[in-house]
Design an enzyme around this catalytic site. Structure first.
Site, PDB file in Angstrom:
ATOM      1  CB  SER A  69      -0.911   0.015   1.233  1.00  0.00           C
ATOM      2  OG  SER A  69      -1.669  -1.163   1.295  1.00  0.00           O
TER       3      SER A  69
HETATM    4  N1  SAM Z   1      -0.547  -4.736   4.187  1.00  0.00           N
HETATM    5  C1  SAM Z   1       0.129  -5.059   2.963  1.00  0.00           C
HETATM    6  C2  SAM Z   1       1.532  -4.537   2.919  1.00  0.00           C
HETATM    7  O1  SAM Z   1       1.927  -3.821   3.823  1.00  0.00           O
HETATM    8  O2  SAM Z   1       2.235  -4.891   1.951  1.00  0.00           O
HETATM    9  C3  SAM Z   1      -0.619  -4.605   1.740  1.00  0.00           C
HETATM   10  C4  SAM Z   1      -1.735  -5.474   1.450  1.00  0.00           C
HETATM   11  S1  SAM Z   1      -2.431  -5.484  -0.142  1.00  0.00           S
HETATM   12  C5  SAM Z   1      -3.025  -3.857  -0.381  1.00  0.00           C
HETATM   13  C6  SAM Z   1      -3.892  -6.420   0.319  1.00  0.00           C
HETATM   14  C7  SAM Z   1      -3.624  -7.862   0.603  1.00  0.00           C
HETATM   15  O3  SAM Z   1      -4.815  -8.445   1.105  1.00  0.00           O
HETATM   16  C8  SAM Z   1      -3.237  -8.677  -0.627  1.00  0.00           C
HETATM   17  O4  SAM Z   1      -1.995  -9.275  -0.419  1.00  0.00           O
HETATM   18  C9  SAM Z   1      -4.359  -9.704  -0.747  1.00  0.00           C
HETATM   19  O5  SAM Z   1      -3.934 -10.967  -1.219  1.00  0.00           O
HETATM   20  C10 SAM Z   1      -4.835  -9.785   0.678  1.00  0.00           C
HETATM   21  N2  SAM Z   1      -6.185 -10.312   0.872  1.00  0.00           N
HETATM   22  C11 SAM Z   1      -7.314 -10.078   0.169  1.00  0.00           C
HETATM   23  N3  SAM Z   1      -8.348 -10.756   0.697  1.00  0.00           N
HETATM   24  C12 SAM Z   1      -7.868 -11.438   1.774  1.00  0.00           C
HETATM   25  C13 SAM Z   1      -8.435 -12.318   2.741  1.00  0.00           C
HETATM   26  N4  SAM Z   1      -9.729 -12.648   2.741  1.00  0.00           N
HETATM   27  N5  SAM Z   1      -7.625 -12.821   3.703  1.00  0.00           N
HETATM   28  C14 SAM Z   1      -6.314 -12.519   3.733  1.00  0.00           C
HETATM   29  N6  SAM Z   1      -5.714 -11.706   2.844  1.00  0.00           N
HETATM   30  C15 SAM Z   1      -6.483 -11.157   1.882  1.00  0.00           C
END
Ligand code: SAM
Length: 222
Positions: free
Chosen positions: A62
């Protein structure tokens, strides 16, 4: 001062403080985490850019400002136990780990969960627990949590996550009726069955996919 420390200082000053983010605990945590260690090696020179960046599995790390804004909105205390849904690169988990006692983070892509776990361990973050799974179900074995942060946008606030908040606990989550844009919500569990909702503004996240999120990408193909 090294090149990356210099860029980190500038990021905090121009992308965070200049936008009114003045939580010194959060800004100190951001100052302590080497963001360059969380981006793909070919994008290291863009690590301190004011934007999200692509990571494996078509996901993103992000925008730094949004990570800091959401972290500040959690109103963390040092002894807190925090759940993150959407580990991604592990960057936000590292920031949380600088601020609280214990971090639990869940990622639905195994490659990301495994890479983040190794990366966080090698950087010395021993208070972060990474789980490969569907974060919309929370992590019942470790609930209740003082704070929950969801790093992907869902169609509604998952009831399971609300139930896994401790009384007084804060949940910060992007929620929207389309896959493209969301409102950032803070849900505070005021008492056992009394929740207060606040709108913190418009955001744009990758979709939250799972039992209490959107359906899997494959299921959305025409
Ligand atoms: N917090 C992260 C970082 O600092 O790099 C950024 C996260 S990215 C914007 C969102 C993440 O949420 C993705 O890696 C995606 O695979 C994950 N995601 C989406 N739905 C999810 C779920 N139900 N459970 C766990 N992870 C999920």
């Amino acid at each position: 001062m090294g090149k990356f420390e210099d860029l980190r200082k500038q990021m905090i000053e121009y992308q965070m403080a200049a936008r009114g983010l003045d939580d010194s605990l959060v800004l100190n945590a951001v100052a302590a985490v080497p963001r360059e260690a969380f981006v793909p090696t070919d994008l290291v020179e863009f690590a301190y850019q004011d934007s999200p960046l692509p990571i494996a599995a078509s996901q993103t790390i992000s925008q730094p400002y949004i990570v800091a804004l959401m972290t500040a909105a959690l109103q963390l205390k040092p002894g807190d136990r925090v759940l993150e849904v959407g580990t991604g690169s592990g960057y936000a988990a590292a920031i949380l780990a600088e601020l609280v006692a214990e971090v639990y983070t869940i990622e639905r892509h195994k490659i990301l969960a495994d890479t983040a776990r190794e990366r966080l361990k090698s950087l010395g973050y021993n208070n972060v627990n990474v789980l490969y799974g569907d974060g919309t179900l929370g992590w019942p074995e470790h609930a209740p949590f003082d704070a929950i942060i969801v790093a992907a946008g869902g169609p509604a606030v998952p009831a399971t996550l609300k139930e896994q908040l401790a009384p007084g606990g804060r949940l910060v989550i992007p929620v929207g009726t389309t896959l493209q844009t969301q409102k950032l919500l803070r849900v505070v569990r005021v008492s056992v069955d009394d929740y207060r909702h606040e709108d913190l503004g418009d955001v744009r996240f990758v979709p939250l996919i799972g039992a209490a999120g959107w359906e899997d990408e494959a299921a959305q193909m025409p």
